[in-house]
Scaffold this motif. Sequence first.
Motif, short mmCIF file in Angstrom:
data_model
loop_
_atom_site.label_atom_id
_atom_site.label_comp_id
_atom_site.label_asym_id
_atom_site.label_seq_id
_atom_site.Cartn_x
_atom_site.Cartn_y
_atom_site.Cartn_z
N ALA A 120 0.63 -1.25 -0.05
CA ALA A 120 -0.39 -0.10 0.21
C ALA A 120 1.04 1.18 0.03
O ALA A 120 0.51 2.18 -1.01
CB ALA A 120 -1.19 0.06 1.95
N VAL A 121 2.05 0.84 1.03
CA VAL A 121 2.85 2.46 1.26
C VAL A 121 3.51 2.79 -0.21
O VAL A 121 3.27 4.12 -1.09
CB VAL A 121 3.15 2.24 2.39
N ALA A 122 4.13 1.46 -1.43
CA ALA A 122 4.68 1.65 -2.06
C ALA A 122 3.71 1.86 -3.19
O ALA A 122 4.32 3.06 -4.19
CB ALA A 122 4.88 -0.04 -3.00
N PHE A 123 3.04 1.24 -3.25
CA PHE A 123 2.34 1.80 -4.89
C PHE A 123 1.07 3.33 -4.38
O PHE A 123 1.69 3.80 -5.22
CB PHE A 123 0.50 1.24 -4.80
N ILE A 124 0.92 3.84 -3.39
CA ILE A 124 0.89 5.11 -3.48
C ILE A 124 1.92 6.49 -3.54
O ILE A 124 2.18 7.04 -3.86
CB ILE A 124 0.15 5.05 -1.70
N SER A 125 3.07 5.60 -2.45
CA SER A 125 3.68 6.72 -2.32
C SER A 125 5.13 6.37 -3.99
O SER A 125 5.12 7.53 -5.10
CB SER A 125 5.24 6.67 -1.92
N GLY A 126 4.59 5.42 -5.23
CA GLY A 126 5.11 5.66 -5.91
C GLY A 126 3.98 6.22 -7.05
O GLY A 126 5.18 6.89 -8.05
N GLY A 127 2.73 6.17 -6.70
CA GLY A 127 1.63 7.01 -7.73
C GLY A 127 1.99 8.07 -7.49
O GLY A 127 2.13 9.09 -8.37
N LEU A 128 2.52 9.01 -6.45
CA LEU A 128 2.68 9.96 -6.62
C LEU A 128 3.43 11.01 -6.64
O LEU A 128 3.18 11.61 -7.13
CB LEU A 128 2.43 10.05 -4.74
N VAL A 129 4.34 9.71 -7.18
CA VAL A 129 6.28 10.89 -7.16
C VAL A 129 5.81 10.61 -9.19
O VAL A 129 6.48 11.02 -10.01
CB VAL A 129 7.18 9.93 -6.64
N ALA A 130 5.41 9.60 -9.38
CA ALA A 130 4.74 9.25 -10.96
C ALA A 130 3.94 10.55 -11.50
O ALA A 130 4.16 11.31 -12.34
CB ALA A 130 4.66 8.19 -11.60
N ALA A 131 2.86 10.87 -10.61
CA ALA A 131 1.71 12.49 -11.14
C ALA A 131 2.96 12.99 -10.66
O ALA A 131 2.68 14.48 -11.46
CB ALA A 131 1.10 12.08 -10.11
N LEU A 132 3.13 13.48 -9.59
CA LEU A 132 4.35 15.24 -9.76
C LEU A 132 5.35 14.85 -10.92
O LEU A 132 5.14 15.91 -11.10
CB LEU A 132 4.78 14.98 -8.48
N LEU A 133 6.33 13.75 -11.16
CA LEU A 133 6.80 14.24 -12.12
C LEU A 133 5.77 13.97 -13.95
O LEU A 133 6.63 15.27 -14.90
CB LEU A 133 8.19 12.33 -12.20
N LEU A 134 5.27 13.77 -14.06
CA LEU A 134 4.21 13.89 -14.98
C LEU A 134 3.84 15.12 -15.23
O LEU A 134 4.46 16.15 -15.93
CB LEU A 134 3.47 12.65 -15.05
N LEU A 135 3.27 15.78 -13.62
CA LEU A 135 2.85 17.17 -14.13
C LEU A 135 4.05 18.39 -14.18
O LEU A 135 3.36 19.36 -14.29
CB LEU A 135 2.94 17.30 -12.22
N LEU A 136 5.08 17.80 -13.66
CA LEU A 136 6.82 18.79 -13.25
C LEU A 136 6.99 18.25 -14.84
O LEU A 136 8.15 19.19 -16.12
CB LEU A 136 7.47 18.37 -12.57
N HIS A 137 6.88 18.07 -15.60
CA HIS A 137 7.12 17.45 -17.09
C HIS A 137 8.55 16.94 -16.83
O HIS A 137 9.64 16.62 -17.77
CB HIS A 137 7.16 18.37 -18.28
N ARG A 138 8.58 15.81 -15.47
CA ARG A 138 10.41 15.41 -15.42
C ARG A 138 10.19 13.87 -16.34
O ARG A 138 11.47 13.04 -16.32
CB ARG A 138 10.95 15.33 -14.10
N CYS A 139 9.05 13.13 -16.65
CA CYS A 139 9.14 12.24 -17.58
C CYS A 139 7.98 11.75 -18.45
O CYS A 139 7.21 13.29 -18.39
CB CYS A 139 8.98 10.76 -16.21
N HIS A 140 7.39 11.21 -19.10
CA HIS A 140 6.72 11.49 -19.91
C HIS A 140 5.94 9.74 -19.79
O HIS A 140 6.34 8.92 -19.37
CB HIS A 140 6.92 11.17 -21.25
N LYS A 141 4.65 9.98 -20.02
CA LYS A 141 4.12 8.70 -20.04
C LYS A 141 4.49 7.11 -20.76
O LYS A 141 5.34 7.38 -21.85
CB LYS A 141 2.54 9.06 -20.96
N GLY A 142 4.77 6.13 -20.24
CA GLY A 142 5.48 5.16 -20.63
C GLY A 142 7.01 5.28 -19.85
O GLY A 142 7.72 4.29 -19.83
#
Length: 184
Positions: A142-164
Amino acid sequence: MEGNSDDIRLTAILLKQQLSFVLPVFFLLLPFLLWLPILQDRVVWTVVYTLFLLFISVLDFRYGYIFDRSLVFLAGFAVLEGICLPWLFPGFLSCLAGALLGGGLLLFLRIATRGGMGGGDVKFSAVAGFVLGWQGVIFMLAVAFISGGLVAALLLLLHRCHKGDMIPFGPFLALGAWAAYIIL
């Protein structure tokens, strides 16, 4: 890209050489270490567990790879902790269920996503499940998926990474495993 794979191969060879020296020395010293009263202290085990998790996290973050030998050490940690701190050991059946649940769930995700989840993540989750037991592995995931999802969303919002793009999941699994170990 070719240079990067050569760096990973060289790092793997160097780590394999270092770990192949450490493992026999550790097992030679093990009978003497078990007599030390300090091993009855939960704080010592927490520090050792934290160092294991940091090591695995850094390797996965830096190289995108979780080495099997580091997971062998982590499994050995679970066995030794059960011997030295039997009152904290969740029980063999709970540990076995944790390993099957953690490894099985991530294996299902690996198959369903056609390799979106790495094999090292699957094995790491199984070994961490063995350390934590079935209740601990649920909390860890639960902690891994929540924290990983939040970081991935933040990286996408900040354009530090792209989908895929690939984001190492090992550090998030390690965070969840550490939180479960501390809290539960």
